[in-house]
Scaffold this active site. Structure first.
Site, mmCIF file in Angstrom:
data_model
loop_
_atom_site.group_PDB
_atom_site.id
_atom_site.type_symbol
_atom_site.label_atom_id
_atom_site.label_comp_id
_atom_site.label_asym_id
_atom_site.label_seq_id
_atom_site.Cartn_x
_atom_site.Cartn_y
_atom_site.Cartn_z
ATOM 1 N N HIS A 130 -4.326 2.718 -7.092
ATOM 2 C CA HIS A 130 -5.534 2.463 -6.306
ATOM 3 C C HIS A 130 -6.770 2.244 -7.191
ATOM 4 O O HIS A 130 -7.682 1.514 -6.813
ATOM 5 C CB HIS A 130 -5.782 3.566 -5.264
ATOM 6 C CG HIS A 130 -5.069 3.305 -3.971
ATOM 7 N ND1 HIS A 130 -3.727 3.532 -3.824
ATOM 8 C CD2 HIS A 130 -5.494 2.769 -2.793
ATOM 9 C CE1 HIS A 130 -3.356 3.181 -2.596
ATOM 10 N NE2 HIS A 130 -4.417 2.715 -1.950
ATOM 11 N N HIS A 163 -5.707 -5.567 0.912
ATOM 12 C CA HIS A 163 -5.750 -4.291 0.180
ATOM 13 C C HIS A 163 -4.389 -3.980 -0.470
ATOM 14 O O HIS A 163 -4.300 -3.736 -1.671
ATOM 15 C CB HIS A 163 -6.154 -3.171 1.157
ATOM 16 C CG HIS A 163 -6.028 -1.785 0.608
ATOM 17 N ND1 HIS A 163 -6.977 -1.229 -0.226
ATOM 18 C CD2 HIS A 163 -5.075 -0.841 0.775
ATOM 19 C CE1 HIS A 163 -6.596 0.000 -0.548
ATOM 20 N NE2 HIS A 163 -5.446 0.263 0.039
ATOM 21 N N HIS A 201 -6.571 -1.310 -8.061
ATOM 22 C CA HIS A 201 -7.037 -2.060 -6.883
ATOM 23 C C HIS A 201 -8.566 -2.128 -6.875
ATOM 24 O O HIS A 201 -9.170 -3.186 -6.696
ATOM 25 C CB HIS A 201 -6.554 -1.401 -5.583
ATOM 26 C CG HIS A 201 -7.335 -1.837 -4.378
ATOM 27 N ND1 HIS A 201 -8.538 -1.254 -4.025
ATOM 28 C CD2 HIS A 201 -7.120 -2.822 -3.487
ATOM 29 C CE1 HIS A 201 -9.026 -1.872 -2.960
ATOM 30 N NE2 HIS A 201 -8.177 -2.815 -2.614
ATOM 31 N N ASP A 215 0.844 -1.196 0.000
ATOM 32 C CA ASP A 215 0.000 0.000 0.000
ATOM 33 C C ASP A 215 0.883 1.250 0.000
ATOM 34 O O ASP A 215 0.631 2.219 -0.718
ATOM 35 C CB ASP A 215 -0.901 -0.028 1.254
ATOM 36 C CG ASP A 215 -2.107 0.890 1.130
ATOM 37 O OD1 ASP A 215 -2.493 1.246 0.000
ATOM 38 O OD2 ASP A 215 -2.670 1.247 2.179
HETATM 39 ZN ZN ZN Z 1 -4.408 2.142 0.072
#
Ligand code: ZN
Length: 364
Positions: A254, A271, A257, A171
């Site tokens: 992101h 995540h 993601h 992340d």
């Molecule tokens: Zn994140």
């Protein structure tokens, strides 16, 4: 557009800091409501209670129901009212402190966030992710202020599952590349302004720290050891990445993601693991140099972050199966549009295929 920088009022990180929770809480209020899971209470309840002894504040515990939903926020809010609490503490993982932040906002009370893992950059932010009671994503809830205090006890976090800390590195690794893209495109960050030199500098420091310390820290946490390197990675995953994403901006990683969440076979992935593949795909979209791609792949594979479809649990790599991911990544309200050039579902689909191929080559 103006540069806007936001952050928690205070960030404290060190071994044994949970023992000081009561001291920090008494500066903010007289009666604290501590939101915690049953397991969390078994592990940390006595330590937290003890930290309040000899302070002017008292603490009551409330068990978290497991979902950061509107119903849970209202339920805990009613307890806060009924018991007359004037400071909220969330101890545990993302859903607990997201709930604590929202409860504190509605109660007009200060909030202390105490993560027991370092798996995402969420603790420092002025943002909660709201789900339905069944765990389906509902909305982002942006609050006017960041937490009053983020308290990280590195002794506790160093003993948390290795995969969570590594996922936090994934992340965090996206932070610099997304902030860099936003700086070029002039996109608006989550803080509502353009990234200034502070946010960009912190994002770069986040990257440098991950490259310098990530592999050492992974080996140390595997051994359950809290070392200087682990301390630096916890700070990179939480503070540097947290400030970096919020004031620096999100972009391709992101968005990819978010696209990957349409695949049920990826639901078991963390995540940061999905974000990691997003970073790799963003770098393909940007067509960075071979040197930059291979340096970052070396690091990702060494710390054990997924770089291929197979590692993400994706076995069907047909166009029919992957196009919905690319389309979701380019959704109108997602951050792909913060990239400095036009990105289409077609270009995302192709970039994902190439990212997977680079990943497979790196693993050979
Ligand atoms: Zn994140």
């Amino acid at each position: 557009m103006s540069a806007i920088f936001i952050s928690p009022s205070r960030y404290v990180q060190g071994a044994g800091e949970m023992n000081n929770l009561g001291n920090y809480a008494e500066r903010l209020g007289k009666k604290a409501l501590c939101l915690i899971s049953e397991g969390g209470y078994r592990r940390q309840g006595a330590q937290i209670e003890k930290s309040f002894r000899g302070t002017s504040a008292e603490v009551i515990f409330e068990t978290f129901n497991g979902e950061c939903s509107k119903n849970e926020i209202n339920r805990v809010g009613a307890v806060v009212q009924e018991k007359g609490c004037d400071v909220i503490i969330g101890v545990g993982g993302g859903k607990i402190f997201d709930t604590a932040k929202a409860v504190a906002y509605y109660a007009g009370a200060p909030v202390i966030v105490c993560p027991t893992i370092a798996s995402t950059d969420a603790p420092c932010s002025a943002l909660s992710v709201i789900y339905t009671d069944d765990g389906v994503f509902e909305e982002y809830f942006f609050m006017p202020a960041n937490p009053n205090l983020v308290l990280m006890d590195t002794e506790i976090i160093a003993k948390s599952p290795v995969r969570l800390t590594v996922s936090g590195m994934g992340d965090a690794m996206a932070t610099y590349f997304e902030a860099r893209a936003c700086a070029v495109s002039g996109a608006t960050s989550c803080a509502g302004g353009k990234p200034g030199v502070a946010a960009l500098g912190i994002a770069k420091l986040c990257y440098d720290t991950l490259i310098a310390e990530g592999i050492k820290a992974k080996l140390a946490v595997e051994a359950g050891a809290c070392t200087a390197s682990v301390e630096k990675i916890i700070e990179a995953n939480t503070l540097l990445s947290g400030i970096g994403f919020e004031s620096g901006g999100l972009a391709g990683a992101h968005a990819i993601h978010d696209g990957l969440t349409v695949l049920p076979e990826c639901h078991h992935m963390q995540h940061g693991e999905k974000v990691n593949f997003g970073t790799l795909t963003q770098l393909v979209l940007e067509n960075v140099s071979e040197e930059e791609i291979s340096d970052i792949l070396d690091w990702m594979t060494a710390v054990g972050l997924p770089v291929t479809f197979e590692e993400l649990g994706i076995t069907d790599t047909s166009r029919e199966h992957l196009m919905p991911v690319a389309e979701a990544a380019c959704a109108e309200n997602d951050t792909m549009h913060n990239m400095p050039f036009e990105v289409t579902p077609e270009s995302v689909y192709n970039a994902m295929l190439a990212a997977d191929a680079y990943g497979r080559a790196a693993l050979e």
